[in-house]
Scaffold this motif. Sequence first.
Motif, PDB file in Angstrom:
ATOM      1  N   UNK A 189       5.510  28.541  -4.130  1.00 20.01           N
ATOM      2  CA  UNK A 189       5.343  28.595  -5.573  1.00 20.01           C
ATOM      3  C   UNK A 189       6.638  28.283  -6.298  1.00 20.01           C
ATOM      4  N   UNK A 190       6.543  27.482  -7.349  1.00 17.88           N
ATOM      5  CA  UNK A 190       7.702  27.113  -8.162  1.00 17.88           C
ATOM      6  C   UNK A 190       7.384  27.384  -9.624  1.00 17.88           C
ATOM      7  N   UNK A 191       8.210  28.180 -10.301  1.00 12.39           N
ATOM      8  CA  UNK A 191       8.011  28.438 -11.722  1.00 12.39           C
ATOM      9  C   UNK A 191       8.370  27.198 -12.526  1.00 12.39           C
ATOM     10  N   UNK A 192       7.456  26.768 -13.375  1.00  7.94           N
ATOM     11  CA  UNK A 192       7.646  25.576 -14.197  1.00  7.94           C
ATOM     12  C   UNK A 192       7.848  26.000 -15.653  1.00  7.94           C
ATOM     13  N   UNK A 193       8.920  25.517 -16.250  1.00  7.88           N
ATOM     14  CA  UNK A 193       9.163  25.788 -17.657  1.00  7.88           C
ATOM     15  C   UNK A 193       8.246  24.920 -18.511  1.00  7.88           C
ATOM     16  N   UNK A 194       7.397  25.564 -19.307  1.00  7.71           N
ATOM     17  CA  UNK A 194       6.478  24.843 -20.204  1.00  7.71           C
ATOM     18  C   UNK A 194       5.627  23.820 -19.458  1.00  7.71           C
ATOM     19  N   UNK A 195       4.730  24.262 -18.580  1.00  7.32           N
ATOM     20  CA  UNK A 195       3.888  23.315 -17.840  1.00  7.32           C
ATOM     21  C   UNK A 195       2.972  22.486 -18.731  1.00  7.32           C
ATOM     22  N   UNK A 196       2.774  22.920 -19.989  1.00  5.69           N
ATOM     23  CA  UNK A 196       1.952  22.135 -20.911  1.00  5.69           C
ATOM     24  C   UNK A 196       2.681  20.882 -21.389  1.00  5.69           C
ATOM     25  N   UNK A 197       4.007  20.786 -21.132  1.00  6.89           N
ATOM     26  CA  UNK A 197       4.742  19.549 -21.367  1.00  6.89           C
ATOM     27  C   UNK A 197       4.564  18.631 -20.162  1.00  6.89           C
ATOM     28  N   UNK A 198       4.969  17.386 -20.290  1.00 11.15           N
ATOM     29  CA  UNK A 198       4.841  16.455 -19.172  1.00 11.15           C
ATOM     30  C   UNK A 198       5.829  16.803 -18.066  1.00 11.15           C
TER      31      UNK A 198
END
Length: 273
Positions: A189-198
Amino acid sequence: MKKLTHMLTALFLFAMFLACKKEATHQIANADQSSSLLKTNAVSWVNVIPANSFNSFSTYWNNLYPWGSDHNGSARMRAENISVSGDVLTLTSGPSGSVGNSSSSPYLAIHYYSGTIYAKTVPVVDDSWPKWHFKGEFQCPSQTGTWPAFWVTGATSWPPESDFMEFKGSTTCWTNTYKNASGGWSSVGTTISSPANWHTYSVYMTKTNATDVSIEYWIDGSLKSTQTGANFVGKGLNIIIDYQMEGSSGTPGPTGTSSMSARNVIVEKSATL
């Protein structure tokens, strides 16, 4: 006069030394550049699905799952929930009302209509094409009950499966392989900053022996995990982009509409490692 002649001779020799040194440095730089280009071009890619494939949707993609409209969540897939604009694919989910249960295990009650597509190309890692590259840019929701994914699964049997990108109701992107060398799941698992961005999700799948592959999972140009896919070699793979709901992503899901988007999805293969 004799002294002046010696000085001019010394200056001439020094100038010749600098010129020779510059040429040698230039040759070394060219050699380094040539070496770098050789490494870069060692893998020769053949494009299978181009970055603008959504503009020619019916040439490269099919609606729904390869097996139909239902899977392991609470969304039933429909063509009406799939749209393309400016070469951007959008899969939209909205409440369905009471329409029965999913036809696939674990047979959850259907709460949503949503969208899923799969590629007409069926990759096979084998001796002819031992290396494959899958890549795409995605905007993904991350609230409870949303379950966007970009993945491959066996075209004629399960396993194998490789999840290139999977969000399950949070900002953690999961990269998963089934089955691994031990016969189970490998998951990172990798935390993504603002996954709603591209963000860009990329996978290199490489044949390592008669049965297995190495799978490199990259996010935004950074290698996040290298996993072993056991018994992937010779197996046809369905490429799927889907926006499933609830199930492993938690409940309850959104009360209104939500969506995921994709662009610049490419698939390449190489005959060289």
